[in-house]
Every structure is written in structure tokens, then in C-alpha cells.
Design a protein around this motif. Structure first.
Motif, PDB file in Angstrom:
ATOM      1  N   ILE A  45       0.841  -1.206   0.000  1.00 19.06           N
ATOM      2  CA  ILE A  45       0.000   0.000   0.000  1.00 19.06           C
ATOM      3  C   ILE A  45       0.870   1.246   0.000  1.00 19.06           C
ATOM      4  O   ILE A  45       0.600   2.216  -0.715  1.00 19.06           O
ATOM      5  CB  ILE A  45      -0.942   0.014   1.225  1.00 19.06           C
ATOM      6  N   ASP A 101     -10.670   6.325  -2.499  1.00 15.25           N
ATOM      7  CA  ASP A 101     -10.385   6.745  -1.114  1.00 15.25           C
ATOM      8  C   ASP A 101     -10.902   5.710  -0.120  1.00 15.25           C
ATOM      9  O   ASP A 101     -10.217   5.344   0.834  1.00 15.25           O
ATOM     10  CB  ASP A 101     -11.055   8.099  -0.815  1.00 15.25           C
ATOM     11  N   LEU A 133      -8.916   2.521  -0.183  1.00 18.25           N
ATOM     12  CA  LEU A 133      -7.629   2.759   0.453  1.00 18.25           C
ATOM     13  C   LEU A 133      -7.737   2.713   1.968  1.00 18.25           C
ATOM     14  O   LEU A 133      -6.958   2.033   2.652  1.00 18.25           O
ATOM     15  CB  LEU A 133      -7.135   4.135   0.019  1.00 18.25           C
ATOM     16  N   ILE A 134      -8.729   3.418   2.501  1.00 13.69           N
ATOM     17  CA  ILE A 134      -8.882   3.455   3.961  1.00 13.69           C
ATOM     18  C   ILE A 134      -9.176   2.062   4.493  1.00 13.69           C
ATOM     19  O   ILE A 134      -8.627   1.635   5.514  1.00 13.69           O
ATOM     20  CB  ILE A 134      -9.996   4.459   4.349  1.00 13.69           C
ATOM     21  N   ILE A 162      -6.012   0.033   4.598  1.00 17.15           N
ATOM     22  CA  ILE A 162      -5.103   0.423   5.683  1.00 17.15           C
ATOM     23  C   ILE A 162      -5.650  -0.026   7.039  1.00 17.15           C
ATOM     24  O   ILE A 162      -4.898  -0.418   7.921  1.00 17.15           O
ATOM     25  CB  ILE A 162      -4.836   1.943   5.641  1.00 17.15           C
ATOM     26  N   LEU A 163      -6.986  -0.016   7.153  1.00 20.00           N
ATOM     27  CA  LEU A 163      -7.583  -0.417   8.436  1.00 20.00           C
ATOM     28  C   LEU A 163      -7.250  -1.866   8.784  1.00 20.00           C
ATOM     29  O   LEU A 163      -7.229  -2.244   9.950  1.00 20.00           O
ATOM     30  CB  LEU A 163      -9.102  -0.244   8.391  1.00 20.00           C
TER      31      LEU A 163
END
Lengths: 804, 804
Positions: free
Chosen positions: B457, B534, B537-538, B541-542
């Protein structure tokens, strides 16, 4: 003495097991056992009375001739134990007469004051060394430093003579001091040679100077605060790693969300394009120092992005910072409790030791004879009044059997720590004349006078009428003090704990002197001395405090603050140590990078703080040139500004610009150490102190002494505790008098307990946990003390290291 | 029923005295007695079975036909009491069959959801009203508002039918709602008329909208938080006055010290010449928002003056702010304890009432028969499994005597609140195949995969290789979930408290959907949808959170945070209410004063935010135009920025420039309410929650149920509590299995307690103080409950008002 040998052997074996079970290293266990042996086998040695240092305990010389040599030696040793118990000193000392004599001398206030004096001199040398506030030649500062080092070494040698050799050499504190002395000398010599050869050198050993402040036995409080931090570290570390992970995750998100948008900051630089910059900005956002600037570009681009920052702030600024406080506070309480408990046990052991030295058999019971007890107290507290001594005896020897038993004997240090004031029963002259008027008018009248005075101060003091009025106010205040002095006698009025009386008197006298001085100067030279005027002004305004304190509800808060004042000074010491180290490092790294050209300088360099790297920077635009590391004073003030955190990023960026981006690590490190650790410990301390103040009940010992005072009919009624809160008897004017003195022998004497004020920091801390350790305190026998499970008694980081 | 009459009369008389003694007003006492009477005299009325609302408790219809009418009526009433006890509802309801039916309907989740829906609609109307984020005509918003008001009125009428008339009309909450409805209608009509006449009017009733959120019985948590604040106010007030006095004294000093020096601020305006300006600047210095700027002019003039500011910061910023926290925290604990204690008593009373309805005499003992008890539990918890029911019965009827006695009956709501999961005993397919490899490799392999994913990522996702790798990761995660689903069966895997399983699944599915959607859009239209990217992506990452949670030490912290999450939402509600009121006021006062011209506007007005008063101000220079009160969204974001405090003075000054200096009071008021009160209560809550988490032991009831599970040999070993800390069994993969099922009748069933997660916020709070009120909880008889001293039971602000 001999009869206890088997028991002691047993205890030592138990100790050994117990300590091992609680995870001590073997050498530590041996060291502690060594100390116990010292304690238990002390006394009964041959005595050597001559050469008793008169300087160290002049009162002793009065009593010594009355005693047989052996008895005297025992008494001195017992008194040393009691005194150590009273003041919570935990130095294991040799019990040879020579060593005891040296030990008394070692504990003399003058010796301690001298040590602190040299520590102060050593620390303040940084003011005179390059980069200096007041430059002095290297030769002068180095001679002063060598002098200080000699003094420290002397103190250490003195300590080595007092304490057993084995204990001395196993104590890291002593090793620390010796290593630091050697390192400092080496650094001095190397730097001196480099200086002579005109080669640039770094005086790195200056950062070690706080070692002396920390490691001398007198600085127990500061060491305890450091231990608090060390004990908290493991738990804080896990939260910190989680926090760093959270910042890292958010940084990654920010890079992906905003990196490609081509956004610009207010200053026109690219916004959130480098992960390291983002991580630094987000770390600073936790300090709130760059809010809302850091989110403005994204927010202006699309208002939904503000949710990212709000989420970040809630999680990292509010929740994580609260968790830090929770973890620090939790550990602070836990370890403090353990330490105070250990202190209580050590105190108990010392008192049992003293008892064993002095005890005689009466029937089946071991007791201390009244005469022997009197001699002991006179040695421990040379300036005790005979009526106070009688009172104590009445409390400890309740049945008036002529001796003090073990249980009561152990209470002695607590009783000695309670200050009992002998007061007279004269009424206020005005009160005697018209009692109701006194209460309602006189007391309030002065509050009104102070308020009127405040209004006058707020008005322009250049008006001659107002400056004459000040003389009127001054005389009114002086009259008040004189009246009070007449009522309560100077000795009672200026009692050691009569904070507000001292406060009043000092302020009035200082204001009087300063006003007179100012008027003289003014009339003589037509010159208005600003410094003196400033001082007079501050003194006048401080008087307003008196009005606040006369209001009951405020008094609780103010009194609590004053009571925890001494311990707050501990944090002052702690902060000083950390600031000093950071200031020395900061001066080496940043001095001369930023220049200040005076407040009204028109030099073009003033706009860039004399460093072209700062051209157009926010640092220079904010006129922050005065915030620099060019001398110790400026460095310390700058560190205070960093502690306050606001404009943290501006300052960090400024110094990164004039050196290197790596410099930001210095500022982050400072933030972690001071704001996350020390400020949180400070808050934890205040929380704890206030909880105790809000729920403090009189300790058991105090209740006993009060009961006795009332029984003997020589008491003075205290203000009652209302609302479960501690209401301080601030001032004798508030207490009503009881005059029924039935008993004959103490007739004419009135006692008042002044002890809800804490005599020492340790006493406050012990009071904090007294209710929790009270059951153990009640169980007086040695076996009981040793029957507690090791985990209860011994914290992981025992305070034994505290004691040597 | 009749036999208890004398006792009840006596209790009522005792109650009366008790409540009077604790300072209740007479009418309140009567009201409470009224409620007690309701409770004690309930049951035994004529029954009316028909018309039982099927919507409200469908499971009940299965059982009702089996019972005789009277018995059924009693059972329903008893079930209502037990259910209220289980969920800590404290609504005194009428006991007529009609009222009970309405009460079940009133408590139905759909009704509560509808109420919250209308509250949300009502609050969000501010988004559509002028100044609007999404403008709608006045007619539309006013119709929506009238609709909401009708719904609220309907809910209130429903409540009035459930509760006794007297209780209803004496409850301020109901009055509040009615008054607010009337005021809102009046305001709507007046504003509508003014609008029609083109006269400027203020929609002031909008600030009253949070009244609905606070005052409906469902918002008990928010009301409790408000009560916390109200109870804290008196003590905070005294500290606040002292603090204001301190700021005032320092202001006076500053005026005298710096006023005549002719110093200038960075912006060139006179420095410290006006006492009001000084007081404002010094107040702001407490928030640290203007440090170090405020001291720079004085510091540049003479460095000794920095001591004034450092003293100020130490006293006011550090000490006073800590004292605020201490006072708030102290009061928070005290009042919370009282409220929870009262709740516990009310729960006990409800259970005793339920017991009295169902009890029969067996020998000398009053008991509830097993059959009756089963029916009761089936009514209270319709979806309970029969094995779970058997387990509960085994626990409560330990001797298998065929009935449940009073002591055990009272434990029912606590037992029902403990979630017991029935699990199967299949092993993980990989675990069965090679057990050691599973533990050491499989579990860790996925942590490594996630970490590798994180590195991918961080790399550029535009690289096609990396975007293909994402598909690989997604499939790996899906395989993991499928494997787990196979092992634990879907029902156990998606248990209500299996937070991390839900988390995993939702993130993976969402990521899958979003990635597919994005790929489709991208290939179809060659268009890169930013919003979807977006989100993807979040979500990616979570996933990193999983790695953190797999580390033991971090799990404690994360789990505590997740556990207190629901209660933190209470603070969310509290903050929302306060923000909403301030936002509405702010919009009325400041909307349209500051304009934002878009991020890249070149308009000359953009430099002054469209208001010439801001020319050359720091507000405009900092490009803060986006921070305005022009709509609800912007206002709320601005209030968050003010809560963070940094640049507080810049924002306050900006809005003072465009309106009047008085506007600063709005900002100071906001600071006092939000930062000094609410943030401190929030910190106090987190501190308390962490202390409990760090020292939480299993509650007594849980230990009982666990012991029983083990005894019956149908248990699954839980992870042990280590280090005295709560270690959550986050995920079934961590628990080892025990397979010795000795008992025959429950064979094949395995239970696991999932209850260390708190089911309700109340349960967490009760758990917080459980250890302290445990002794009272053990005393089961009514007499014992009533024997406590009134001061112990009844807080000054009793939670009875909570209940109606």
C-alpha cells in the motif's frame, strides 16, 4: 540482646526466602540482609564517649554527663534510630561510637545545606561558561567546578565512613557520583588542553551535572519521582507504540488521500507529499500546535476531508493522551503505595530496634522506663518544651505506670511529627472590650480595607493623593499585625506553621522598606527606580490573597495547594534536571544559530534573526529571535515555551531550518519526556493530592493526641471538619477558646494541634496512603510484619535502593 | 399478596422518613412512595388477555394460551419487571393489562428507533434552513419540523398512557418536552408571518431542539452525563472563581508592570495597556493558544519579565487546570457511584416485586416453581436456546429441587446479561491435520501477509503489478474467513460480540465490492473515481489493525477502548447537544460575516474573506476564511477547532473584528463549557474506565456461571487472566478446547462466556462499582435494603428523576 538471637536468625532466613521469591538478585538480597543484621545486632558495643561533635548536636552535651558510658552509647544509638524513623531517613549506619558520632554530624543541617550549596554552584556554572549569560574565563569556572567536585567527594567520603563498606560499594548512587566526578575531571582536562591548542571542543560532561542533584541521599524525593517515571515506562511504552502505529497508519492514509491532489499550504509549499513530513505534522497535531492550519488546505479543497482530521484528533489527541494520563496515574498510584508501605515497614523496624536497645523487663512485659524515655526524647528533639514532653508521656503511658510499653513506644515518631503549639489565652483587646463587634466588624474590616486598597492600586499611582493613601493603608496593616502580636504573643504568632502570619508580616515589612526606599530615592534624586516600584507593586497586589483566604470555600483549595507546595518543589527539581540536560544539549547544538538584535533594532539582519536560512520563515516573521539557545537563561525559557507546546512546530521548524531536519528529533524527544511523562506525572500527583485533601480524615495518631489533649482539659477547640473536607485552621483568630482547665499539673497551658499541615513531603505521602496501610501499622509485633506476603511488602523496584 | 400488606405499610412509612431525612421535597417523597405503592400493589388485578400486541412480543403468543388468564397476567407483569431489571429501565408503569400491553409496545425497539429517527430529522433540519448547507424552502423545513413535533407528542401521549398520571405530570422531562413543542410551534408561526411580511426574524427555538434528544427516557446516558456536569458545577464554581481572581490579580500586575513601557506587539499595536484586553490575553494564555507571542514583547524588553509569564503559566495553566480536572473527576466518581448504587437498588426492588408475584409456598420457604420460572424466562428472553435455559436453571436451582428460591431468583437479570455462546468442537482443518503447525504458522502467516500488504500500500498503487497483487491479498483474506467459518460455524463466528470477526468480514467484503466497482468503472469509462478509491484505500489500511490486535499487550488497550466505545458515544451525544446549541447561536450571530471564495480564488476580496474589517488581520493572513458560521457543517467544524484550542485567539479576534469585541464572550463561554467541563469529564471517564480495566476481576455472578459450566463439564477453557489484567478472548482462534463431557444430558454442547464484553453502557458502569456495592447486593431481603442509612442510598440528586 542475646535472647533475640534465635529469632533474628529465623527472621533473616525468612527475609532471604521472601526476597528471593519476589525476584531480587542474590546480591541485593544479601545486601538487604546485611542491613538488617546491622540493625539487629547494633547496640551493646563498647562505647566511646569523648570527641562527641558539639557542632552536630549541642543539646546532647547537656545530657551526656548524667549517663553511664554504656547507657549513653545505647541512648545515642536508639535516638539515632528514632530520629531516622521520625524523618524517614533510611541510611544504614555503622554502630561503632565513632560512626554514630559521624552519622549525627552527617545529618546536621549545615552539612546538608553545604552540599546543596555546592550543587547549586555546580549547576549554575553553565551561566558563566561559553555560551555564557555572564561570561567568565575558563580558568575561573574550572577552578569553581573542581572545588565543587572536591566538596562532593568529601561528602561521599564522609558517607563511606558512616555506612558499612559493603553497603557503600554496592550502592549504584555512590558509584554514579564517583564515575561522574572522574568523567568531569577528564573532560575538564581534555577541554583545557584543546582550549590551549585553540581546537574546538565540547564540554559534554556538563550534561552530567544533575547526577549530583539526583544521587545524594538528601534528594530522595527527586529520586522517587524518577523511579515513578522508570516504573511507568513499560506500560507507557506499549501505549506509545500503539500511538505511533496509529500516527503511522494515519500518515499512510494522508499520503494516499492528499499526496496527489497538488494542494499547497498557506506558505505555498507542497501539502502532504512526503511521509516523514506528514508523520511530523501529525505528531505535532497531537500537541494541537498546528491546528487548524494543518487541515486548512484539505478542508478548503473538500469539506469531507475535515472528517479525517477530526477523527485523528479524537483518537490521538483526546483518547490517546487521556490513556497516557490513565496509565501514568495508575502506575504512579501503584508504585507510590508500594514505596510508602516499604517506608512504613522500615520505620517500624527502626523503632523496634530502638526499643530493643532500651527495653527492660517489668514483670513479663518488656518496656522502656519513663526516665529513659524522657532522656531519649530530649536527645531526639532537643528543643521540646517540658509541657509538650509531659503531654507525650501522658499519651504513651496512659495508665501512668511509669513506663512505656512496646506498642506505645512505636508511636513515638508519629507523635513527634505532630506539632503541638502551646498558646496563651489572652483575648484580642478589642474582643475583650466588645466581643460581638470584634467577630463581626474587626475581622471583616481588614478585608474591606484590602479591597479598597486594591481599587486604589488599579487607579493611577502617579496621583499624589493615591500615593499618600498608600501610607495610610500601610499603617493600618502594621496596626493589625501589632494587635495580633499583642494577642497571641510573638512566639505563637510566628509559629513554624503559621504560614499566613509570616506571609502578612513579610509582605508588610517588605512593602514598608521598599516604599521608604523608593520615596527616599525619588525625593533625593528625582529618579523613579523602576525595579523597586515593580517590587512594591507586586507586594501590594499580593495582599489581595488575604481576602480570598478569608472566604471558607476558597481556603480549602488554597490550603491544599500550599500543603502540596513542598512536593511540587520535588517536581521542580525533576523538571530542573530534565531542562538542564536538554538546555546543555540544546546550547551545544543550536547556540549562535539565531541572534537577537534588541527589541528596537533596525538592522536588516534583525528580520532574519541574523541567519539567512530564516528569511521569510514563520519563525522570523513571528519575531521569535529572542527564543534561542545562546545562553542558559534563554535556553530554559525556550524550554518552558516548548513545554506549553503552542507554536511548538514554529520553533522546531525554525531550529531545523538553521541546522538540519534531524533537529526536529530533539524537539520531539523533549515533548515525549516532558509533556507526555513529566507533566502527566505532575497532573497525577495533583489529582491524588486533591482526592486525599477532599477525603482526608485525621490520622489515628492525631486523633489519639487530640483526645488526650481534650481529656487533660488543656485543649483549644479546633474548627470542626465540615462536609467531609479538611478545613485548615489557618490563623489563630478563627479559633474559639475553651477555658475549663480541670487538671492541676498542666494548668495555664493550652495546646493546639497544628499538624494538619504536613511537616515533610514524606509525611504527606504517608498520609495519602495511611488509611490503606493502617491495619498493618496497628499490628506491632515483628512476626506480624514478617508474616505479610512478599508481594504485598516488596514492590518490584523496592525502595531499598532509596535508603543507602 | 394480602399477607405482605402490613410489611408494605411499614416500608412506606420508613421510606417516607428516610427520604425526608435526605432532604427530598415533600412532593418528591410522595411521588416516590406513589411509585413504590404501584410496584408493591401491582399484580392480582383482574386480567384482560385479548388484544395482546403481537408486534411487541411475538414470542409471547406461543405461551399465552397455555396459561390460565390470571396466571398469564401475573407472568406478563413479572416478565416486565424482570426485563426492566435486566435493561435497567426505570419507568414506573401502570399495572392494568391494557397499560402493560402498551408498555411492552412502548419498549419495542421499533418505537425507540422511530423516536431517534425523528430526533435526528429534527436536529438535521438546521442543515436545510437558512443559513443552509443544502437550502430548502421554509415551507418544506417547517412541515418536516411539525411532523417531528407530532411524532414527539405522540410518543409523549403513549408514555402518558403507560405511566401513572401523577408521576407523568410531576416529571420535569415531560413538561420540558411539552413546553419545547409549544415554543417551537409559536416560533414557527411568528417566523412564518415575519417571513411573509419580509421582516427579519430569528428562529431562536432551533437552539431548543436538543431538548428532545436529552429528555426522552431513552437518553438516560446523556442525561446522566448532564447530571454529572450539574453536580460538579458548585465545586467547579469555587475553583473557577479563584481562578478568575488569579487571572484578575495577574492582569492588574501586568497593567502596572507593562502598561507604561510603550511596548508594541508583533503586529505593532500597543502592548498590555487596557485591563480588559490584558485579562482576555491572559485567559487565552491559560489555553496556551497565544504562547509565547503574548510574552515576547516583555521578554525582549527585559528577560526578567519572562518570570512573570512563567509564574502565570505554572499557576494558572498547569496547577489550576489540574485542579479543575481533580474536582471534576472527584465529583464524577462520587455521583456516578451514587447513581449506580441507586440503580442497583431499583433493580433489586423490581426483582423482589417479580418474585412476590410468582412465589408459592413450599414448606416454610417462598419459592418460584421450575415450570413457572421457565415460562418467565421464555417471556423475558424469547430467543433463548433450551440448552442455555437449562444451564441457567442448573445455576439457580443448584440442588435440583424443582424450584428457585428468592436469593437465586434475584440473580436472574445478571445471568441473562451474561452472554453464553454455544459452540461446536470441530477443529480447524489445518489444526486437525498438523496441530503444531497450525498454532505456530497459520495464525502468524496472516499477520505477515497483512504487513506485506501494508508495504504494498505504501508503494505506488499506480504500478500495475501492485494493483494485481491487491487481488491476491483479497483472495487470501477471503480464504481465511471461509476457513474460519467452516471451523466455527457461521452462527458462532458471527456472534453478537465477535467484534473482530465482524470487523474482518465487513472490511474484506467492502474492499472486494469497492475494488470490483472501481475496476469496472475504470475499464468502462477510463475514469478514476476518487471517492471509491479513497474508501478502498482506507479499508485496506484499516486491516493493519488486525496485526496490532494479535499482539497480547496491545490487545488489552485496544479492547478497553472498544469496550468503552459505547459510553464514549454518550459523550458524543453530550458534545453534539452542546455543539448544536453553540452552532445555532453562532450562525445567528456570525453568519455571512466571513466569506470563503474557494481554494484558488484570485478575487481581491478573498484576501480579506470578503470583509474589509479583516484587512491585514492575522485571521485573513492565515487564510482562515473557510472557518466560518455560514452553515451548520462549517460551524460544527469550527467548534471542533475551538475545542482543540490552538489558534483560539486568532479565531476569536477574527470574529470580534467583524462584529464587536463582545463576541469574545461567546468564545470564552464555549471554552469554559466544552474544554473546562466536558473535556475534563471525558478524561475523568477514560481514567476511570482504564483503572477498572486494569484491575477488573470477574464479577461474582460471572464466576458462578463459569463454575457451573465447568462443573457440568461442558465448558471451554477461557484464556486466563494474566498479570491481574483483563485479557479479552478476542477471537475463537485463541481458545484451546476441553473435551471431557461427563454429564449426559447436556452432552455435545459447549458453552463459552462472552460476557467480559459489556452488553450495555449501564452494565459497564455497574461493573465499575460492583466491587464496592457487592456486600449490599448479597443481602437479598427487603428489610436489609431498607436498613441502609438514607445518605448511603440516596444521592443528593437522586436518579429517580431518571426513571420517570
Amino acid at each position: 540482646m542475646e535472647g533475640d538471637l534465635a529469632l533474628i536468625q529465623e527472621i533473616l532466613a525468612m527475609n532471604y526466602k521472601m526476597l528471593e521469591a519476589s525476584g531480587f538478585h542474590l546480591c541485593e538480597v544479601e545486601m538487604i540482609n546485611q542491613r538488617f543484621s546491622e540493625m539487629f545486632f547494633a547496640g551493646g558495643n563498647g562505647s566511646d564517649q569523648e570527641g562527641l561533635g558539639e557542632l552536630s548536636f549541642p543539646a546532647l552535651t547537656v545530657f551526656v554527663p548524667l549517663l553511664s558510658p554504656t547507657e549513653d552509647q545505647d541512648l545515642l544509638l536508639a535516638a539515632a534510630y528514632v530520629s531516622d524513623a521520625q524523618y524517614n531517613r533510611n541510611v544504614p549506619f555503622e554502630t561503632s561510637p565513632q560512626a554514630i558520632r559521624l552519622y549525627y554530624f552527617y545529618n546536621h543541617w549545615a552539612m546538608q545545606a553545604a552540599t546543596y550549596f555546592f550543587i547549586c554552584v555546580d549547576l549554575s556554572l553553565a551561566l558563566f561558561e561559553e555560551p555564557a549569560l555572564f561570561p567568565l574565563p575558563f580558568l575561573v569556572t574550572s577552578i569553581a567546578e573542581v572545588l565543587c567536585l572536591t566538596a562532593f567527594f568529601g561528602r561521599l567520603v564522609h558517607f563511606a565512613k558512616v555506612t558499612p563498606q559493603m553497603v557503600f560499594w554496592k550502592d549504584t548512587k555512590n558509584i554514579c557520583i564517583m564515575v561522574t566526578i572522574v568523567l568531569t575531571l577528564v573532560d575538564l582536562i581534555v577541554y583545557g588542553i584543546l582550549e590551549a591548542l585553540n581546537v574546538y571542543g565540547i564540554r559534554w560532561s556538563r550534561a552530567l551535572r544533575p547526577v549530583f542533584l539526583i544521587n545524594f541521599p538528601e534528594s530522595r524525593q527527586i529520586r522517587r519521582a524518577f523511579r515513578s517515571i522508570r516504573n511507568t515506562l513499560p506500560d507507557v511504552l506499549y501505549v506509545f507504540l500503539l500511538f505511533i502505529f496509529s500516527v503511522g497508519t494515519f500518515s499512510l492514509m494522508a499520503l494516499k488521500l492528499f499526496g496527489d491532489r497538488g494542494l499547497k499550504t498557506v506558505e505555498g509549499s507542497p501539502y502532504f507529499t512526503n511521509i516523514l513530513d506528514i508523520a511530523f505534522e501529525l505528531y505535532v497535531l497531537v500537541t494541537t500546535a498546528n491546528s487548524p492550519d494543518v487541515m486548512m488546505p484539505a478542508y478548503e479543497f473538500n469539506w469531507w476531508y475535515s472528517l479525517y482530521f477530526i477523527t485523528y484528533i479524537i483518537i490521538n489527541t483526546y483518547i490517546f493522551m487521556s490513556v497516557f494520563l490513565a496509565v501514568v496515574y495508575n502506575n504512579y498510584r501503584k508504585h507510590l503505595k508500594n514505596e510508602i508501605r516499604t517506608l512504613a515497614y522500615l520505620k517500624r523496624r527502626k523503632m523496634i530496634e530502638a526499643f530493643n536497645i532500651l527495653k527492660v523487663k517489668v514483670g513479663t512485659e518488656s518496656v522502656v522506663k519513663e526516665a529513659q524515655w524522657r532522656r531519649l526524647v530530649k536527645v531526639v528533639a532537643p528543643d521540646i518544651s517540658s509541657s509538650h514532653l509531659e503531654l507525650l508521656l501522658r499519651i504513651l503511658d496512659e495508665g501512668q505506670k511509669g513506663h512505656v510499653d512496646k506498642v506505645n513506644f512505636l508511636r513515638l515518631p508519629d507523635l513527634l511529627n505532630i506539632q503541638v503549639i502551646t498558646i496563651n489565652v489572652k483575648r484580642h483587646p478589642l474582643e475583650a472590650w466588645m466581643p460581638r463587634v470584634y467577630q463581626s466588624v474587626f475581622v471583616w474590616a481588614y478585608d474591606v480595607i484590602i479591597l479598597i486598597n486594591a481599587i486604589f492600586i488599579a487607579l493611577d499611582e502617579k496621583n499624589p493623593f493615591i500615593s499618600y493613601a498608600e501610607w495610610l493603608f500601610l499603617s493600618l496593616y502594621i496596626i493589625e499585625i501589632l494587635l495580633k502580636l499583642y494577642t497571641y504573643e510573638p512566639r505563637a504568632y510566628f509559629g513554624r506553621k503559621q504560614f499566613w502570619n509570616w506571609f502578612d508580616t513579610l509582605i508588610i515589612i517588605a512593602a514598608l522598606v521598599a516604599t521608604v526606599a523608593n520615596t527616599t530615592i525619588q525625593s533625593a534624586r528625582k529618579y523613579n527606580s523602576q525595579q523597586i516600584l515593580d517590587i512594591v507593586l507586586i507586594l501590594r497586589i499580593l495582599r489581595l490573597l488575604r481576602v480570598i483566604v478569608s472566604i471558607q470555600r476558597f481556603r480549602v483549595i488554597v490550603t491544599t495547594l500550599i500543603n502540596i507546595g513542598p512536593t511540587m518543589l520535588t517536581f521542580g527539581g525533576l523538571v530542573l534536571v530534565v531542562y538542564y540536560v536538554f538546555a546543555i544539549i540544546g546550547m551545544e547544538a543550536f547556540h549562535g544559530r539565531v541572534h537577537f538584535f534588541g527589541p528596537n533594532s533596525t538592522s536588516p539582519d534583525a528580520l532574519t534573526c541574523g541567519n539567512s536560512a530564516l528569511r521569510d520563515s514563520a519563525f522570523a516573521r513571528g519575531k521569535y529571535c529572542r527564543n534561542n539557545f545562546n545562553d542558559l537563561g534563554s535556553s530554559l525559557i525556550l524550554l518552558v515555551e516548548l513545554t506549553v507546546v503552542n507554536h511548538f512546530i514554529l520553533l522546531a521548524n525554525g531550529f531545523a531550518l538553521v541546522t538540519h531536519q534531524v533537529a526536529k528529533l530533539y524537539f520531539i524527544g523533549f515533548h515525549i519526556v516532558v509533556v507526555i511523562l513529566i507533566v502527566n506525572i505532575f497532573i497525577a500527583f495533583i489529582l491524588e493530592a486533591f482526592f486525599v485533601a477532599y477525603s482526608l480524615e485525621k490520622s489515628e495518631v492525631e486523633t489519639a493526641i487530640e483526645k488526650k489533649i481534650q481529656e487533660l482539659g488543656v485543649g483549644v477547640q479546633e474548627e470542626k471538619v465540615q462536609d467531609g473536607r479538611l478545613i485548615e485552621n489557618m490563623d489563630a483568630k478563627d479559633s474559639g477558646f475553651i477555658e475549663d482547665n480541670k487538671k492541676e499539673d498542666l494548668k495555664g497551658l493550652y495546646f493546639r494541634i497544628a499538624s494538619k499541615k504536613y511537616r515533610t513531603v514524606d509525611a504527606l505521602l504517608q498520609q495519602m496512603f495511611e488509611s490503606e496501610i493502617a491495619p498493618e501499622e496497628e499490628g506491632p509485633s515483628l512476626e506480624e510484619i514478617l508474616n505479610f506476603s512478599p508481594a504485598d511488602i516488596y514492590p518490584k523496584n523496592p525502595s531499598f535502593e532509596n535508603s543507602a
